[in-house]
Design an enzyme around this catalytic site. Structure first.
Site, short mmCIF file in Angstrom:
data_model
loop_
_atom_site.label_atom_id
_atom_site.label_comp_id
_atom_site.label_asym_id
_atom_site.label_seq_id
_atom_site.Cartn_x
_atom_site.Cartn_y
_atom_site.Cartn_z
NE ARG A 96 -3.32 -1.51 -1.15
CZ ARG A 96 -3.19 -2.79 -1.45
NH1 ARG A 96 -2.65 -3.63 -0.64
NH2 ARG A 96 -3.57 -3.28 -2.60
CD GLU A 99 -2.67 0.91 -4.22
OE1 GLU A 99 -3.37 0.39 -5.11
OE2 GLU A 99 -2.93 0.83 -3.00
CB SER A 122 17.24 14.42 4.90
OG SER A 122 18.07 13.50 5.57
#
Length: 156
Positions: A96, A99, A122
């Site tokens: 997820r 995604e 960073s």
């Protein structure tokens, strides 16, 4: 003396040991973090092989888990970072996040560059927090905060 790992093998094996000891002792990552002076996210990442712990934190956690002196040393070593193989993640939770970056990665990049200029966020000077909040429509929501220092690209 600061030590650095040349492969992920030892830290992956230690992470397996940590997860098993954590389960056997019925401890949470929050409980393991107590007394370290560090964030739950940082200690969790360290225990899963992604960060080095300061000596006192390594000893604190090792004592709670019943780990030996070699584990304390290994927890202090600088790991070879990266927990995702060179393929699409198959774990549903990790997928997820993958995604989300597939869908919103270019949006995040565009907004960061528009607001800050050419550079990066960073992951070294970084804070991560995960909170569970009630959803007004029922159930729960995950609030994930990624807080990284902006580092501008410098022409040379």
């Amino acid at each position: 003396m600061i030590q650095s790992q040349h492969s992920q093998t030892a830290r992956h094996a230690l992470a397996e040991t940590v997860v098993l000891a954590k389960a056997r002792k019925n401890l949470s990552f929050a409980q393991l973090t107590e007394g370290t002076g560090l964030s739950e996210a940082f200690v969790t990442a360290a225990l899963l092989g992604q960060h080095a712990l300061p000596v006192d934190a390594a000893r604190n956690v090792a004592d709670k888990l019943g780990l030996d002196d070699d584990a304390v040393l290994l927890l202090q070593s600088i790991p070879l970072r990266g927990s995702i193989d060179d393929r699409v993640p198959t774990d549903p939770t990790i997928y997820r996040f993958y995604e989300m970056l597939q869908v919103y990665g270019t949006t995040l990049k565009a907004l960061v560059h528009e607001k800050f200029g050419d550079g990066i966020i960073s992951a070294i000077n970084f804070r991560l927090d995960v909170k569970k909040v009630d959803d007004p429509e029922g159930g729960s929501r995950a609030v994930i905060t990624l807080d990284g220092k902006y580092l501008p690209t410098k022409p040379f």
